[in-house]
Design an enzyme around this catalytic site. Structure first.
Site, PDB file in Angstrom:
ATOM      1  N   HIS A  29      -1.147 -37.391 -20.373  1.00 15.24           N
ATOM      2  CA  HIS A  29       0.056 -37.856 -21.074  1.00 15.24           C
ATOM      3  C   HIS A  29       1.213 -38.047 -20.098  1.00 15.24           C
ATOM      4  O   HIS A  29       2.317 -37.523 -20.274  1.00 15.24           O
ATOM      5  CB  HIS A  29       0.447 -36.876 -22.176  1.00 15.24           C
ATOM      6  CG  HIS A  29       1.332 -37.492 -23.222  1.00 15.24           C
ATOM      7  ND1 HIS A  29       1.419 -37.014 -24.507  1.00 15.24           N
ATOM      8  CD2 HIS A  29       2.184 -38.552 -23.176  1.00 15.24           C
ATOM      9  CE1 HIS A  29       2.277 -37.741 -25.208  1.00 15.24           C
ATOM     10  NE2 HIS A  29       2.767 -38.691 -24.404  1.00 15.24           N
ATOM     11  N   ARG A  48      -0.190 -42.694 -28.800  1.00 15.28           N
ATOM     12  CA  ARG A  48      -0.304 -41.337 -29.322  1.00 15.28           C
ATOM     13  C   ARG A  48      -1.771 -41.020 -29.553  1.00 15.28           C
ATOM     14  O   ARG A  48      -2.529 -41.860 -30.039  1.00 15.28           O
ATOM     15  CB  ARG A  48       0.482 -41.187 -30.636  1.00 15.28           C
ATOM     16  CG  ARG A  48       1.987 -41.118 -30.437  1.00 15.28           C
ATOM     17  CD  ARG A  48       2.362 -39.804 -29.746  1.00 15.28           C
ATOM     18  NE  ARG A  48       3.792 -39.697 -29.470  1.00 15.28           N
ATOM     19  CZ  ARG A  48       4.355 -40.042 -28.326  1.00 15.28           C
ATOM     20  NH1 ARG A  48       3.629 -40.558 -27.356  1.00 15.28           N
ATOM     21  NH2 ARG A  48       5.649 -39.860 -28.141  1.00 15.28           N
ATOM     22  N   GLU A  69      -3.054 -31.696 -27.490  1.00 18.27           N
ATOM     23  CA  GLU A  69      -2.751 -31.665 -26.060  1.00 18.27           C
ATOM     24  C   GLU A  69      -2.303 -30.268 -25.643  1.00 18.27           C
ATOM     25  O   GLU A  69      -1.434 -29.692 -26.298  1.00 18.27           O
ATOM     26  CB  GLU A  69      -1.671 -32.706 -25.736  1.00 18.27           C
ATOM     27  CG  GLU A  69      -2.157 -34.124 -25.984  1.00 18.27           C
ATOM     28  CD  GLU A  69      -1.131 -35.209 -25.703  1.00 18.27           C
ATOM     29  OE1 GLU A  69       0.056 -34.861 -25.478  1.00 18.27           O
ATOM     30  OE2 GLU A  69      -1.496 -36.395 -25.724  1.00 18.27           O
TER      31      GLU A  69
END
Length: 312
Positions: A287, A231, A260
């Site tokens: 991601h 994370r 993000e």
């Protein structure tokens, strides 16, 4: 009125839809649904399938009085208010088993790309260059790899290094006697002191938020490589940026970011990201460590099994 059982808010493998239908569920498949649209619709459903785009906070969970379970496409449960779910007796399911191999291979791929300067080399050749000496890489063999967190993802990453002539250290605060042959279970202090490459495989909790900060980094082996596929908020990006500039961190592989997309960050974090983007000793991805063709199906299969057990 048609009965509505399950709301699906992201793209899923057809196996999940077929499996839910075979269990007798009526589904609403809305993969482009926004978080706000989900919250307005949620009251009419018994189950919901979510990903990072559609987080579930306390208000959403308490507003959906008919909700009985939440299925997370993947592993990170920080997008769900678990306390609220427990208070409402809403079951929370996740599928870390489904994308652990994908995350492990992605982390290894980023590291290999960094070590061999592949991104810069590829760009150089495409632009008509042939800069061989500038792209001399370094070998992973002989290095010490440190893994923080030895759950599904961390253990999968550790297994990949069999036969690589590397030393693998693992630290997990909540496990004991877990390390398989070829992996040395150790303390965090020893891992920081010895690891040439440090890979994070931890959830986001209050305990792990910005765990990788200036103090942590300073205690690590000088010039270590940082890999983060966990994370973004496990890391203080500004501290990482400064350590990359000073050489305390020799390189970084970052798949996740505090905000993000990271271009939407603000203040010091945005400045850190923009600086990092100009560094050749950094490999970035959006991601997607857990996103493979295979993991999409495996996540669906894992969730179906767990949903079926709920009904059992």
């Amino acid at each position: 009125m048609t009965r509505k059982d399950v709301l699906i808010t992201d793209y899923v493998h057809p196996v999940l839809l077929e499996g839910l239908h075979s269990m007798g569920f009526n589904t609403t498949y809305a993969p482009e649904m926004s978080r706000q649209e989900m919250e307005r619709a949620l009251a009419g459903y018994k189950g919901v399938v979510v990903n990072t785009r559609c987080a579930l906070d306390r208000n959403a969970i308490f507003s959906a009085q008919g909700l009985r379970w939440i299925a997370r496409l993947g592993s990170g449960l920080d997008i769900i208010d678990l306390d609220a779910a427990r208070e409402r007796a809403v079951e929370v399911l996740s599928a870390p088993e489904g994308n652990a191999q994908a995350v492990a291979e992605h982390a290894m791929g980023m590291l290999l790309g960094l070590a061999n300067k592949l991104i810069s080399a590829d760009r150089n050749v495409r632009e008509g260059g042939w800069m061989r000496e500038a792209h001399r890489g370094w070998e992973i063999a002989g290095k010490t790899i440190g893994i923080i967190g030895h759950g599904h993802n961390g253990s999968a990453f550790g297994r990949l290094w069999k036969g690589w002539n590397v030393k693998v250290l693992a630290y997990d605060k909540y496990l004991s006697n877990y390390a398989p042959q070829g992996v040395e279970e150790t303390t965090l202090e020893k891992l920081k002191a010895e690891a040439d490459i440090l890979s994070l495989h931890i959830p986001l909790t209050e305990e792990t938020r910005e765990m990788i900060n200036a103090e942590f980094i300073e205690a690590c082996k000088p010039g270590f490589i940082l890999i983060n596929t966990s994370r973004g908020k496990n890391v203080n990006l500004s501290d990482v940026c400064r350590a990359l500039q000073s050489g305390q961190i020799g390189g970084a592989c970052l798949d996740v970011f505090p905000t993000e997309p990271p271009g939407h960050s603000q203040g010091e974090t945005l400045r850190a990201f923009e600086t990092i983007c100009g560094m050749d000793n950094v490999v970035l991805s959006p991601h997607v460590a857990g996103w493979t063709v295979e993991s999409r199906r495996k996540i669906a299969e894992v969730l179906l099994e767990k949903i079926g057990a709920l009904r059992g």
